[in-house]
Write a protein that holds these residues in place. Structure first.
Motif, mmCIF file in Angstrom:
data_model
loop_
_atom_site.group_PDB
_atom_site.id
_atom_site.type_symbol
_atom_site.label_atom_id
_atom_site.label_comp_id
_atom_site.label_asym_id
_atom_site.label_seq_id
_atom_site.Cartn_x
_atom_site.Cartn_y
_atom_site.Cartn_z
ATOM 1 N N LEU A 93 0.817 -1.203 0.000
ATOM 2 C CA LEU A 93 0.000 0.000 0.000
ATOM 3 C C LEU A 93 0.856 1.261 0.000
ATOM 4 O O LEU A 93 0.589 2.208 -0.734
ATOM 5 C CB LEU A 93 -0.933 -0.012 1.209
ATOM 6 N N PRO A 136 -6.071 5.330 2.392
ATOM 7 C CA PRO A 136 -7.428 4.811 2.526
ATOM 8 C C PRO A 136 -7.924 4.995 3.956
ATOM 9 O O PRO A 136 -7.185 4.743 4.895
ATOM 10 C CB PRO A 136 -7.269 3.322 2.205
ATOM 11 N N SER A 148 -12.748 0.480 6.344
ATOM 12 C CA SER A 148 -12.125 -0.789 6.006
ATOM 13 C C SER A 148 -12.408 -1.832 7.100
ATOM 14 O O SER A 148 -12.810 -1.511 8.204
ATOM 15 C CB SER A 148 -10.623 -0.600 5.801
ATOM 16 N N SER A 151 -8.114 -4.484 5.580
ATOM 17 C CA SER A 151 -8.442 -5.023 4.269
ATOM 18 C C SER A 151 -7.821 -4.213 3.137
ATOM 19 O O SER A 151 -7.573 -4.719 2.056
ATOM 20 C CB SER A 151 -9.958 -5.056 4.090
ATOM 21 N N THR A 152 -7.571 -2.948 3.369
ATOM 22 C CA THR A 152 -6.989 -2.133 2.315
ATOM 23 C C THR A 152 -5.501 -2.381 2.164
ATOM 24 O O THR A 152 -4.865 -1.802 1.295
ATOM 25 C CB THR A 152 -7.176 -0.640 2.638
ATOM 26 N N ARG A 159 -3.564 -1.633 4.562
ATOM 27 C CA ARG A 159 -2.951 -0.706 5.487
ATOM 28 C C ARG A 159 -2.568 -1.434 6.766
ATOM 29 O O ARG A 159 -3.274 -2.334 7.232
ATOM 30 C CB ARG A 159 -3.936 0.412 5.795
ATOM 31 N N GLY A 186 -11.513 4.616 -4.624
ATOM 32 C CA GLY A 186 -11.897 3.490 -3.796
ATOM 33 C C GLY A 186 -12.441 2.390 -4.654
ATOM 34 O O GLY A 186 -12.915 2.622 -5.763
ATOM 35 N N LEU A 223 -12.949 5.377 -0.647
ATOM 36 C CA LEU A 223 -12.113 5.067 0.505
ATOM 37 C C LEU A 223 -11.434 6.312 1.044
ATOM 38 O O LEU A 223 -11.252 6.471 2.233
ATOM 39 C CB LEU A 223 -11.021 4.076 0.103
ATOM 40 N N SER A 252 -7.898 3.009 -7.864
ATOM 41 C CA SER A 252 -9.046 2.235 -7.412
ATOM 42 C C SER A 252 -8.962 0.792 -7.879
ATOM 43 O O SER A 252 -9.142 -0.144 -7.095
ATOM 44 C CB SER A 252 -10.343 2.858 -7.930
ATOM 45 N N LEU A 260 -6.247 -1.149 -6.039
ATOM 46 C CA LEU A 260 -6.631 -1.511 -4.672
ATOM 47 C C LEU A 260 -7.678 -2.612 -4.697
ATOM 48 O O LEU A 260 -7.753 -3.439 -3.794
ATOM 49 C CB LEU A 260 -7.173 -0.293 -3.922
ATOM 50 N N ASP A 261 -8.485 -2.603 -5.719
ATOM 51 C CA ASP A 261 -9.518 -3.610 -5.840
ATOM 52 C C ASP A 261 -8.908 -4.996 -6.002
ATOM 53 O O ASP A 261 -9.333 -5.967 -5.388
ATOM 54 C CB ASP A 261 -10.376 -3.285 -7.065
#
Lengths: 340, 340
Positions: free
Chosen positions: B102, B126, B131, B153-154, B156, B300, B306, B334, B337-338
Motif C-alpha cells: 500500500l 485509505p 475498512s 483489508s486495504t 494498510r 476506492g 475510501l 481504485s 486496490l480492488d
DNA sequence: CGCTGGCACTCCTGCAGGTTGAGTGCCAAG
DNA sequence: CTTGGCACTCAACCTGCAGGAGTGCCAGCG
C-alpha cells in the motif's frame, strides 16, 4: 596579538552577517563589537582575511561576507557547541514523549528539529541491516496472495505482498509461519537470509516449491535496499526565510527534497552518533546545493549508529545553535529508541 | 449569437492567460484565436464580461485576466474533461504497476499525479473507518510491553505499543491473539470496538483486567482519528513554477503542506469517486490560499470512496488537463486496490 | 612595527523625469 | 451590431544625477 584580532574580526563578520544578511563594513563592525580599534585597522585585517580567502566582497564598494572557507574556519576553530538551556531540554523531552510508535517518534523528531533550528529537517528511519527480526507474520489475502509483515527490533514494520502460484491452505500458512519464525526470529536481518535458506529442505518435496517462493520473497524484502531509504522531511516552510533568490536556492532545494536518494546522500557520511558533521556549501555532494550547508549526526541506541538525522539550510546560518540542537535531538531520540 | 461569442471570448481569455501568464488584450486575442471579428468588437464583449464579474483588469491600461468567478464559469460550462491519450494511459498503468504494498501504491500515485499535472499532489491513505480488520497480530516486546499490529483489508498496517502492568506469558499472548482475531477479524473497523467489548467477560476473573487493558488499547488504536489523517504530498518542486510573488503564494502554500490537518480540509469534500471536485481561489476553506485552486476526487474500490486524492495549484491552471489527470489516476488506483 | 586619520575613488541605491507602447473607452459611421 | 478612428491612461523602461557606504592607500605618530 594581531592574529587574535584578525580572528575576532572574522568571528564578528560571520556573526553579523548571519544576523543581518547584509555585507558588513568596517565601521559597523567596530561600532557593534567594541573591538577597541579604528575602522582603518579593521580594514587592514579584512584585507588580510580576504587574501587568505576567508571573506569576500560582492562588489568593490560593499562590505565583506564570509566565504565557505571562512565559515569552515569559524565552525572548526572559533566556536563550540553551546549547551541547550534547561528549558529547551525540557521542551525537547516533553515533545518527544508520548510517541507511541516508531512512526510517531520519527515524525515528532522531524518537527522538533525543524522548529528548533528554523531550517529544513531530515530524519532517516533506523536502518534495516543493523536491526534484528522480532517476528514475521503471514496473512492470507486471498487463496494465492500472502501479506508478509516483518516486525523489527527497532519497532519498524515492513510489509510485502507475495504472489504464490499455489492454493494456500490455513494449515500451510500456519506451518510456514512457525517455521519462518523459528528460523528467523532474533537473527540480524543481514543474517536472516542465510537462516531462512535451508528452510525449504525441511519439508516434503511437494510443498518445497511453495516454501521456496515465500522464503525468496521474504529474503528479497529484507535485503531490499529501497526500503532502507526511508527519510522524512519537515519544516519546508522555513525555506521561506531564505529571502534569497528563488531560482538560485529554493528551487533546487525543493527538487532535492523530493528525491530521497539525494537526501540520503546528504546525510550520508554523518553516521557517528558522537560527532556533529557540518558540510558547508560546495563541500557537499550536490552541486546545485552549493549555497546550502548540512548539519547532521548519527543516532542510535548503542554506540553504533542506527541512522542519521540533520538539517539543511543556507550557508549563512547560526552554526553553534544549529549544531547543538541537532546533537540534542539525536541524543533524545537515541534514548527513546533505547527504551522502546 | 452574441452570447456565444462572449463565451468564446471568455474561453479564449482563460486559455491564453493560463498559457502565457500575462493579461490578454483585445488585439492579441483576435490574432491568436481567429474570432473573425475586430478588436473593437471584442472590447465591447470584454466590457460586458467585466460587468458580469467574470474578468478583471489589473490596472487601467492592461489586458484582462479571469476572475475566480470567470474560472468557475469556464470549468462548469465551457469545458469537458478531455480523455487521456492511449500513451498516457499506458504510462499511468505501467507506473502504478509493480507496486507491492500500500505504501508503494500511495507513493507512486503521488509522484505520478505530480508529474502529470505539474502541480503539488496530495494523496490520502485509505480511510480507516470504512475498512475491515483482516488480522490482528500481537508481539511481545518485553515482559510488559506488547506491540499490536492491525492489518486492514486495504492493505494498510497500523501499529501500536501497549504497556501492560502485568507479566505477559507466551500462552497468555497466544490466547489473546486467537480471541481477538476470532472476535474482530472480518468486522468493519467501526464495529470492531463493539465486537471486542465483550471479550474480557469470556475469561477468568484474574486475567480479566489484563484483557481489558489490551482490548481498550486496540479499540483506541482503531478509533484514533489521528491515524486517519495520513496524507502524502509530492511535487513540491512544482511550486517553483508559480513564478508568482513568494510571500504571497509560496510561503503560505509550504506552510499549509506541513499541516496534514489543513490538507485534509482541502481534500475534505471531494469524496465522490465519480466526480472531480474543483475548488477555485477563495471558494476553498483556507483564507491564505485564496489564490490557489484544488482539484480533487475520491477513490476506492467499490462505489463508496475510501479516501481522496488531488492536486493544489495556482488558480491560473490548465483545468481540463488537470481534471482528467486527477480522474485517471484515481481510477487506476481504485482498480489496483480492488485487485490487492 | 602597528595603529590611525585623511583622502580620493568606486559603485550600488534611490529618485526624478521623460519616452514608449500596449491597451482601453467612446463615438460616429457603415 | 460591427467597425475604424481617436484620445487617454498607465505600467515599464531608460536615463541622468546625487547620496552614501565602503574601500584602498598613504603619511604620520607612538
Amino acid at each position: 596579538m594581531i592574529e587574535d584580532r584578525k580572528l575576532a574580526v572574522l568571528r564578528a563578520i560571520v556573526e553579523d552577517y548571519v544576523a543581518t544578511q547584509e555585507p558588513v563594513g568596517s565601521k559597523t563592525l567596530v561600532e557593534r563589537h567594541k573591538l577597541g580599534v579604528s575602522p582603518a585597522t579593521v580594514r587592514n585585517d579584512m584585507a588580510a582575511l580576504e587574501d587568505e580567502g576567508l571573506i569576500a566582497q560582492p562588489h568593490t564598494s560593499a562590505g565583506r561576507i564570509p566565504t565557505d572557507k571562512g565559515y569552515r574556519f569559524f565552525v572548526d576553530r572559533l566556536t563550540s557547541l553551546k549547551p541547550m538551556s534547561a528549558a529547551e531540554r525540557r521542551a525537547i523531552a516533553s515533545f518527544l514523549e508520548g510517541a507511541h510508535d516508531l512512526d510517531d517518534v520519527v515524525q515528532r523528531s522531524v518537527r522538533l528539529l525543524a522548529q528548533l533550528t528554523q531550517q529544513v529537517a531530515i530524519v532517516q528511519y533506523p536502518t534495516f541491516a543493523r536491526s534484528t527480526v522480532r517476528h514475521v507474520e503471514l496473512v492470507a489475502l486471498s487463496t494465492s496472495r500472502l501479506l508478509a509483515v516483518l516486525i523489527l527490533s527497532t519497532g519498524r514494520v515492513e510489509q510485502r505482498v507475495i504472489e504464490v502460484p499455489v492454493e494456500l491452505t490455513d494449515d500451510l500458512i500456519a506451518d510456514l509461519r512457525t517455521r519462518v519464525n523459528t528460523s528467523a526470529a532474533g537473527t540480524q536481518i543481514s543474517d536472516a537470509a542465510m537462516a531462512l535458506g535451508d528452510l525449504p529442505d525441511e519439508v516434503t518435496p511437494e510443498s518445497r516449491s511453495t516454501y521456496s517462493i515465500v522464503v525468496a520473497a521474504l529474503v528479497e524484502a529484507m535485503s531490499d535496499h529501497k526500503s532502507d531509504e526511508r527519510v522524512v522531511v519537515g519544516g519546508t516552510a522555513n525555506l521561506a526565510r531564505f529571502g534569497d533568490s528563488f531560482e538560485q536556492s529554493i528551487k533546487p532545494m525543493l527538487e532535492a527534497l523530493e528525491e530521497h536518494v539525494v537526501l540520503l546522500k546528504l546525510l550520508g557520511e554523518a553516521t557517528s552518533p558522537t560527532e556533529v558533521t557540518v558540510r558547508i556549501g560546495h563541500e557537499g555532494p550536490i552541486d546545485q546545493l552549493s549555497s546550502t550547508s548540512v548539519v547532521a549526526t548519527g543516532y542510535g541506541a548503542s554506540r553504533e549508529a542506527l541512522a542519521s538525522l540533520g538539517i539543511v539550510g543556507p550557508t549563512r546560518m547560526d552554526y553553534p545553535g544549529t549544531m547543538s540542537a541537532v546533537r540534542a535531538v539525536a541524543r533524545y531520540v537515541s534514548t527513546i529508541l533505547d527504551e522502546g
